[in-house]
Design a protein around this motif. Sequence first.
Motif, PDB file in Angstrom:
ATOM      1  N   ILE A 142      18.306  37.369  -7.581  1.00  0.00           N
ATOM      2  CA  ILE A 142      18.592  35.833  -7.302  1.00  0.00           C
ATOM      3  C   ILE A 142      19.556  35.125  -7.851  1.00  0.00           C
ATOM      4  N   SER A 143      19.446  35.568  -9.157  1.00  0.00           N
ATOM      5  CA  SER A 143      20.473  34.719 -10.300  1.00  0.00           C
ATOM      6  C   SER A 143      21.650  35.082  -9.892  1.00  0.00           C
ATOM      7  N   LEU A 144      21.963  36.383  -9.600  1.00  0.00           N
ATOM      8  CA  LEU A 144      23.313  36.958  -9.415  1.00  0.00           C
ATOM      9  C   LEU A 144      23.948  36.337  -8.021  1.00  0.00           C
ATOM     10  N   TYR A 145      23.058  36.262  -7.071  1.00  0.00           N
ATOM     11  CA  TYR A 145      23.464  35.882  -5.827  1.00  0.00           C
ATOM     12  C   TYR A 145      23.882  34.280  -5.725  1.00  0.00           C
ATOM     13  N   ILE A 146      23.315  33.500  -6.591  1.00  0.00           N
ATOM     14  CA  ILE A 146      23.468  32.016  -6.974  1.00  0.00           C
ATOM     15  C   ILE A 146      24.630  31.855  -7.587  1.00  0.00           C
ATOM     16  N   ALA A 147      24.856  32.859  -8.584  1.00  0.00           N
ATOM     17  CA  ALA A 147      26.289  32.681  -9.392  1.00  0.00           C
ATOM     18  C   ALA A 147      27.552  33.351  -8.519  1.00  0.00           C
ATOM     19  N   CYS A 148      27.164  34.136  -7.536  1.00  0.00           N
ATOM     20  CA  CYS A 148      28.162  34.377  -6.605  1.00  0.00           C
ATOM     21  C   CYS A 148      28.591  33.010  -5.754  1.00  0.00           C
ATOM     22  N   ILE A 149      27.591  32.529  -5.278  1.00  0.00           N
ATOM     23  CA  ILE A 149      27.820  31.333  -4.513  1.00  0.00           C
ATOM     24  C   ILE A 149      28.761  30.305  -5.193  1.00  0.00           C
ATOM     25  N   PHE A 150      28.417  30.068  -6.362  1.00  0.00           N
ATOM     26  CA  PHE A 150      29.235  29.274  -7.126  1.00  0.00           C
ATOM     27  C   PHE A 150      30.519  29.772  -7.405  1.00  0.00           C
ATOM     28  N   TYR A 151      30.709  31.012  -7.698  1.00  0.00           N
ATOM     29  CA  TYR A 151      32.027  31.456  -7.914  1.00  0.00           C
ATOM     30  C   TYR A 151      32.970  31.462  -6.803  1.00  0.00           C
ATOM     31  N   ALA A 152      32.074  31.881  -5.564  1.00  0.00           N
ATOM     32  CA  ALA A 152      32.842  31.542  -4.116  1.00  0.00           C
ATOM     33  C   ALA A 152      33.307  30.525  -3.965  1.00  0.00           C
ATOM     34  N   TYR A 153      32.618  29.383  -4.204  1.00  0.00           N
ATOM     35  CA  TYR A 153      32.926  28.013  -4.049  1.00  0.00           C
ATOM     36  C   TYR A 153      34.084  27.422  -4.928  1.00  0.00           C
ATOM     37  N   PHE A 154      34.071  27.858  -6.050  1.00  0.00           N
ATOM     38  CA  PHE A 154      35.157  27.362  -7.021  1.00  0.00           C
ATOM     39  C   PHE A 154      36.493  28.097  -6.760  1.00  0.00           C
ATOM     40  N   ASN A 155      36.212  29.276  -6.218  1.00  0.00           N
ATOM     41  CA  ASN A 155      37.504  30.011  -6.049  1.00  0.00           C
ATOM     42  C   ASN A 155      37.909  29.890  -4.465  1.00  0.00           C
ATOM     43  N   ARG A 156      37.284  29.420  -3.684  1.00  0.00           N
ATOM     44  CA  ARG A 156      37.402  29.255  -1.936  1.00  0.00           C
ATOM     45  C   ARG A 156      37.339  30.608  -1.381  1.00  0.00           C
ATOM     46  N   LEU A 157      36.396  31.256  -1.954  1.00  0.00           N
ATOM     47  CA  LEU A 157      36.436  32.792  -1.172  1.00  0.00           C
ATOM     48  C   LEU A 157      35.112  32.581  -0.025  1.00  0.00           C
ATOM     49  N   SER A 158      35.616  32.264   1.110  1.00  0.00           N
ATOM     50  CA  SER A 158      34.717  31.953   2.129  1.00  0.00           C
ATOM     51  C   SER A 158      33.812  33.247   2.691  1.00  0.00           C
ATOM     52  N   LYS A 159      34.298  34.354   2.757  1.00  0.00           N
ATOM     53  CA  LYS A 159      33.452  35.604   3.097  1.00  0.00           C
ATOM     54  C   LYS A 159      32.479  35.929   2.148  1.00  0.00           C
ATOM     55  N   LEU A 160      32.951  35.891   0.783  1.00  0.00           N
ATOM     56  CA  LEU A 160      31.770  36.003  -0.370  1.00  0.00           C
ATOM     57  C   LEU A 160      30.881  34.869  -0.453  1.00  0.00           C
ATOM     58  N   LEU A 161      30.989  33.869  -0.125  1.00  0.00           N
ATOM     59  CA  LEU A 161      30.076  32.432  -0.021  1.00  0.00           C
ATOM     60  C   LEU A 161      29.242  32.782   1.027  1.00  0.00           C
ATOM     61  N   ILE A 162      29.535  33.217   2.266  1.00  0.00           N
ATOM     62  CA  ILE A 162      28.823  33.312   3.376  1.00  0.00           C
ATOM     63  C   ILE A 162      27.515  34.629   2.953  1.00  0.00           C
ATOM     64  N   LEU A 163      28.270  35.572   2.303  1.00  0.00           N
ATOM     65  CA  LEU A 163      27.463  36.785   2.048  1.00  0.00           C
ATOM     66  C   LEU A 163      26.494  36.533   1.019  1.00  0.00           C
ATOM     67  N   SER A 164      26.871  35.672  -0.066  1.00  0.00           N
ATOM     68  CA  SER A 164      25.757  35.560  -0.952  1.00  0.00           C
ATOM     69  C   SER A 164      24.903  34.688  -0.718  1.00  0.00           C
ATOM     70  N   ILE A 165      24.771  33.809   0.339  1.00  0.00           N
ATOM     71  CA  ILE A 165      24.080  32.735   0.733  1.00  0.00           C
ATOM     72  C   ILE A 165      23.048  33.659   1.531  1.00  0.00           C
ATOM     73  N   LEU A 166      23.523  34.768   2.365  1.00  0.00           N
ATOM     74  CA  LEU A 166      22.544  35.563   3.121  1.00  0.00           C
ATOM     75  C   LEU A 166      21.526  36.327   2.365  1.00  0.00           C
ATOM     76  N   LEU A 167      22.317  36.868   1.219  1.00  0.00           N
ATOM     77  CA  LEU A 167      21.876  37.724   0.367  1.00  0.00           C
ATOM     78  C   LEU A 167      20.709  36.932  -0.492  1.00  0.00           C
ATOM     79  N   MET A 168      20.745  35.775  -0.888  1.00  0.00           N
ATOM     80  CA  MET A 168      19.980  34.756  -1.604  1.00  0.00           C
ATOM     81  C   MET A 168      18.900  34.718  -0.870  1.00  0.00           C
TER      82      MET A 168
END
Length: 383
Positions: A142-168
Amino acid sequence: MNYKLGVILLIDLCVLLWQNSFLSISPYELNELSSNSFNGLFANFALSFFGNENIRFAYIILHILSNILLYKISIKYLKNNAYISNIIFNLTPGSLASALLINPAGIIIFTSLLLVYLAIKRQFYIFYGVLIACIYIDKAMISLYIACIFYAYFNRLSKLLILSILLMFATFIMYGYDFSGRPRGYFLDSLAIMSAVFSPPLFLYFFYTIYYISFKGKKDLLYCISASAFIICLLLSFRQKPEIAEFLPFLLPAIPLIIANFLTSFKVHLPQFRAKHNVILFFVLISLVISFLFVIFNPFLYRFVDENEHFAKNYHLNKELAKELKSQGINEISVRNDNFKVLEFYGILPCYQNCKIITPCEKGNININFFAKEFSFCLKNEI
């Protein structure tokens, strides 16, 4: 592969193989073997492939692979000094524990480093596949997915952001989490455990590095993984006693960031103004070496502390005790023995009639020499 890395890995491998030679399986590790978790499946595979004596080989191999990934990642931050990350990483008590103990830490460290490496190489399709598979590894992801959410947000990676939220949310549903509790004093306890995993001076610089990057540095995936786990753990510590083991493996991969931050600050100062950095470097290295030596030579502590007070007592003597019992023709003991499950792991069978019980005593009929100290056990008839 850099020859310096090869030398580091060879020394590290020799130390780990030596540690494996006298470590016994613990009751906690037996519980992992009987669980249906990913680590339980991995441990059972290691058991079937390497056998009882060498079950830890699988975790040692995973540790070596993590070192190779760490080196490749460190090249981005440290260039020709990338091998320094491996030296620091292998000296930390947390890294040593993850390489030897049958728990998910080694798997989590390897997976985190693999994702960071794939992100650096921009292998996003493989990255997404590994990220999805992580949901089956452990609820700590769960910590990894939250990390990916922030990483996707800071780097504007919309696909990763959506996937990370779903996985979380999927992780929440699969494992369930308890955020209840009242404000309590677990904050300092959590910090103390984290500092023990790094060594106190290195942990202080880890804290400074996370703080510095949070306000001034580039927020890449490596930073997001370590910072997210660190902050989540501290926030939970205000209301409950968190499972620290779920967060610690995400902190160690930050070592390249710590070294890069230190070297950057070191190089911008003229030699006559580097006294503060030299002092910091001295204390960090000394504390790491002392912590490392303390951990690997901990069996010698039995000469100075009582057996029941030794922090690693659950990992010692049972393997040797099982061998000594077999050498005396004793292949069965009572299931009422406190350590029966561990002895059974090493081939001692359960007894159902005229059974014996083994207890520690001053002068017994079973004696084991363990790191220059003799341990005696009395073999008595079961009452």
